[in-house]
Design a protein around this motif. Structure first.
Motif, PDB file in Angstrom:
ATOM      1  N   VAL A 129       0.162   4.428  -4.179  1.00 40.80           N
ATOM      2  CA  VAL A 129      -0.330   3.051  -4.279  1.00 40.80           C
ATOM      3  C   VAL A 129       0.655   2.179  -5.052  1.00 40.80           C
ATOM      4  CG1 VAL A 129      -2.150   1.572  -5.258  1.00 40.80           C
ATOM      5  CG2 VAL A 129      -2.763   3.623  -3.958  1.00 40.80           C
ATOM      6  N   ASP A 130       1.150   2.678  -6.174  1.00 36.82           N
ATOM      7  CA  ASP A 130       2.101   1.894  -6.973  1.00 36.82           C
ATOM      8  C   ASP A 130       3.375   1.594  -6.189  1.00 36.82           C
ATOM      9  OD1 ASP A 130       0.356   1.730  -9.112  1.00 36.82           O
ATOM     10  OD2 ASP A 130       1.330   3.338 -10.261  1.00 36.82           O
ATOM     11  N   THR A 131       3.842   2.561  -5.421  1.00 35.76           N
ATOM     12  CA  THR A 131       5.037   2.343  -4.601  1.00 35.76           C
ATOM     13  C   THR A 131       4.773   1.267  -3.552  1.00 35.76           C
ATOM     14  OG1 THR A 131       5.817   4.592  -4.951  1.00 35.76           O
ATOM     15  CG2 THR A 131       6.664   3.443  -3.014  1.00 35.76           C
ATOM     16  N   LEU A 132       3.638   1.347  -2.896  1.00 37.11           N
ATOM     17  CA  LEU A 132       3.335   0.340  -1.871  1.00 37.11           C
ATOM     18  C   LEU A 132       3.112  -1.036  -2.487  1.00 37.11           C
ATOM     19  CD1 LEU A 132       1.100   2.222   0.709  1.00 37.11           C
ATOM     20  CD2 LEU A 132       3.568   1.928   0.668  1.00 37.11           C
ATOM     21  N   LEU A 133       2.488  -1.089  -3.658  1.00 39.89           N
ATOM     22  CA  LEU A 133       2.309  -2.378  -4.329  1.00 39.89           C
ATOM     23  C   LEU A 133       3.657  -2.982  -4.725  1.00 39.89           C
ATOM     24  CD1 LEU A 133      -0.760  -1.648  -6.630  1.00 39.89           C
ATOM     25  CD2 LEU A 133      -0.653  -3.379  -4.824  1.00 39.89           C
ATOM     26  N   GLN A 134       4.537  -2.149  -5.251  1.00 35.74           N
ATOM     27  CA  GLN A 134       5.844  -2.627  -5.678  1.00 35.74           C
ATOM     28  C   GLN A 134       6.674  -3.128  -4.500  1.00 35.74           C
ATOM     29  OE1 GLN A 134       8.159   0.328  -7.737  1.00 35.74           O
ATOM     30  NE2 GLN A 134       9.851  -1.061  -8.096  1.00 35.74           N
ATOM     31  N   HIS A 135       6.445  -2.565  -3.333  1.00 29.01           N
ATOM     32  CA  HIS A 135       7.244  -2.897  -2.155  1.00 29.01           C
ATOM     33  C   HIS A 135       6.375  -3.507  -1.053  1.00 29.01           C
ATOM     34  CE1 HIS A 135      10.660  -0.765  -3.885  1.00 29.01           C
ATOM     35  NE2 HIS A 135       9.824   0.203  -4.210  1.00 29.01           N
ATOM     36  N   SER A 136       5.434  -4.364  -1.431  1.00 25.68           N
ATOM     37  CA  SER A 136       4.464  -4.884  -0.464  1.00 25.68           C
ATOM     38  C   SER A 136       5.105  -5.692   0.662  1.00 25.68           C
ATOM     39  CB  SER A 136       3.378  -5.692  -1.169  1.00 25.68           C
ATOM     40  OG  SER A 136       3.945  -6.779  -1.872  1.00 25.68           O
ATOM     41  N   ALA A 137       6.191  -6.399   0.400  1.00 24.86           N
ATOM     42  CA  ALA A 137       6.842  -7.166   1.475  1.00 24.86           C
ATOM     43  C   ALA A 137       7.432  -6.214   2.513  1.00 24.86           C
ATOM     44  CB  ALA A 137       7.913  -8.089   0.906  1.00 24.86           C
ATOM     45  N   ALA A 138       8.059  -5.141   2.074  1.00 22.16           N
ATOM     46  CA  ALA A 138       8.605  -4.156   3.007  1.00 22.16           C
ATOM     47  C   ALA A 138       7.481  -3.478   3.788  1.00 22.16           C
ATOM     48  CB  ALA A 138       9.452  -3.127   2.268  1.00 22.16           C
ATOM     49  N   VAL A 139       6.370  -3.193   3.104  1.00 16.10           N
ATOM     50  CA  VAL A 139       5.206  -2.607   3.776  1.00 16.10           C
ATOM     51  C   VAL A 139       4.714  -3.557   4.859  1.00 16.10           C
ATOM     52  CG1 VAL A 139       2.788  -1.912   3.476  1.00 16.10           C
ATOM     53  CG2 VAL A 139       4.515  -1.224   1.791  1.00 16.10           C
ATOM     54  N   SER A 140       4.646  -4.830   4.542  1.00 16.97           N
ATOM     55  CA  SER A 140       4.196  -5.822   5.515  1.00 16.97           C
ATOM     56  C   SER A 140       5.102  -5.849   6.744  1.00 16.97           C
ATOM     57  CB  SER A 140       4.153  -7.209   4.870  1.00 16.97           C
ATOM     58  OG  SER A 140       3.773  -8.176   5.814  1.00 16.97           O
ATOM     59  N   ILE A 141       6.401  -5.828   6.506  1.00 18.51           N
ATOM     60  CA  ILE A 141       7.351  -5.824   7.628  1.00 18.51           C
ATOM     61  C   ILE A 141       7.124  -4.595   8.494  1.00 18.51           C
ATOM     62  CG2 ILE A 141       9.797  -5.596   8.250  1.00 18.51           C
ATOM     63  CD1 ILE A 141      10.372  -7.251   5.631  1.00 18.51           C
ATOM     64  N   PHE A 142       7.013  -3.448   7.865  1.00 14.21           N
ATOM     65  CA  PHE A 142       6.860  -2.209   8.620  1.00 14.21           C
ATOM     66  C   PHE A 142       5.551  -2.185   9.396  1.00 14.21           C
ATOM     67  CE2 PHE A 142       5.700   2.250   9.150  1.00 14.21           C
ATOM     68  CZ  PHE A 142       6.806   2.691   9.849  1.00 14.21           C
ATOM     69  N   ILE A 143       4.463  -2.531   8.739  1.00 11.24           N
ATOM     70  CA  ILE A 143       3.151  -2.465   9.385  1.00 11.24           C
ATOM     71  C   ILE A 143       3.035  -3.468  10.527  1.00 11.24           C
ATOM     72  CG2 ILE A 143       0.658  -2.883   9.034  1.00 11.24           C
ATOM     73  CD1 ILE A 143       1.632  -0.221   7.894  1.00 11.24           C
ATOM     74  N   SER A 144       3.454  -4.705  10.276  1.00 15.45           N
ATOM     75  CA  SER A 144       3.213  -5.759  11.267  1.00 15.45           C
ATOM     76  C   SER A 144       4.295  -5.884  12.334  1.00 15.45           C
ATOM     77  CB  SER A 144       3.027  -7.107  10.562  1.00 15.45           C
ATOM     78  OG  SER A 144       4.226  -7.487   9.911  1.00 15.45           O
ATOM     79  N   GLN A 145       5.488  -5.339  12.082  1.00 13.88           N
ATOM     80  CA  GLN A 145       6.585  -5.580  13.021  1.00 13.88           C
ATOM     81  C   GLN A 145       7.204  -4.331  13.631  1.00 13.88           C
ATOM     82  OE1 GLN A 145       9.335  -8.637  11.453  1.00 13.88           O
ATOM     83  NE2 GLN A 145       7.844  -8.908   9.813  1.00 13.88           N
ATOM     84  N   ARG A 146       6.740  -3.178  13.230  1.00 13.60           N
ATOM     85  CA  ARG A 146       7.417  -1.973  13.684  1.00 13.60           C
ATOM     86  C   ARG A 146       7.370  -1.780  15.191  1.00 13.60           C
ATOM     87  NH1 ARG A 146       3.718   3.087  11.555  1.00 13.60           N
ATOM     88  NH2 ARG A 146       3.853   4.052  13.566  1.00 13.60           N
TER      89      ARG A 146
END
Length: 195
Positions: A87-104
């Protein structure tokens, strides 16, 4: 921050908010008040800029995955630290998570997205090997995917943004409730996460 770091951060924010395909190097340059040639001095392509923007998140997830085999002895005892780290990793990198989830889906051929897909497969493979049951695996998989999706959606401007500390607590608590047996998921266990 160096010019390179500033460009990476601007690209990460732009790609998360407006999409990689909907963004240009010129727009990233304008976001930081520099020229397109300055961006190209640091990155030879928009894809290289995306790679640099996504790499810290993928590196952090790789560290979590690399630690998973060492947790085999006592999964219940290891779960709070593992879930908190995820969770902490995903929170710290939320913009990258957003890119991966929404654009992959649109970026399947881009190497950094392929690397992200490999990490997802590694997480799934570890969970399948380690899951005590199909039911436990399904619950944890839903929880992990849900956390990633919620964090990706949190960057949308039209959404209300909850308090980050509260969001962290709820995400950790929910994941632990999904992945631990009911007897192991006690208030004391949940409080240990923040200790």
């Amino acid at each position: 921050m160096t010019t390179r770091d500033t460009l990476v951060q601007a690209a990460l924010e732009r790609f998360a908010r407006y999409g990689y395909l909907g963004s240009s190097i010129q727009q990233v340059a304008a976001d930081v008040g520099t020229s397109k040639s300055s961006v190209l001095y640091h990155f030879d392509s928009k894809e290289a800029l995306l790679e640099a923007a996504m790499a810290p998140a993928l590196d952090a997830l790789t560290q979590i995955i690399d630690a998973l085999p060492g947790l085999r002895d006592d999964k219940v005892a290891a779960a709070p630290a593992l879930v908190t780290g995820f969770v902490d990793t995903l929170l710290q990198h939320s913009a990258a998570v957003s890119i991966f989830i929404s654009q992959r889906g649109a970026l399947q051929e881009v190497p950094v997205i392929q690397r992200g897909n490999e990490l997802v497969d590694a997480i799934a493979g570890t969970l399948i090997a380690e899951a005590p049951s199909t039911r436990a695996l399904t619950r944890l998989s839903i929880g992990l995917a849900g956390v990633a999706f919620i964090l990706g959606e949190a960057l949308q401007e039209t959404r209300d943004h909850p308090d980050p500390a509260e969001m962290r607590e709820v995400l950790i608590e929910t994941l632990l409730e999904l992945c631990l047996p009911a007897a192991a998921c006690t208030p004391a266990t949940l409080q240990e996460v923040d200790a």
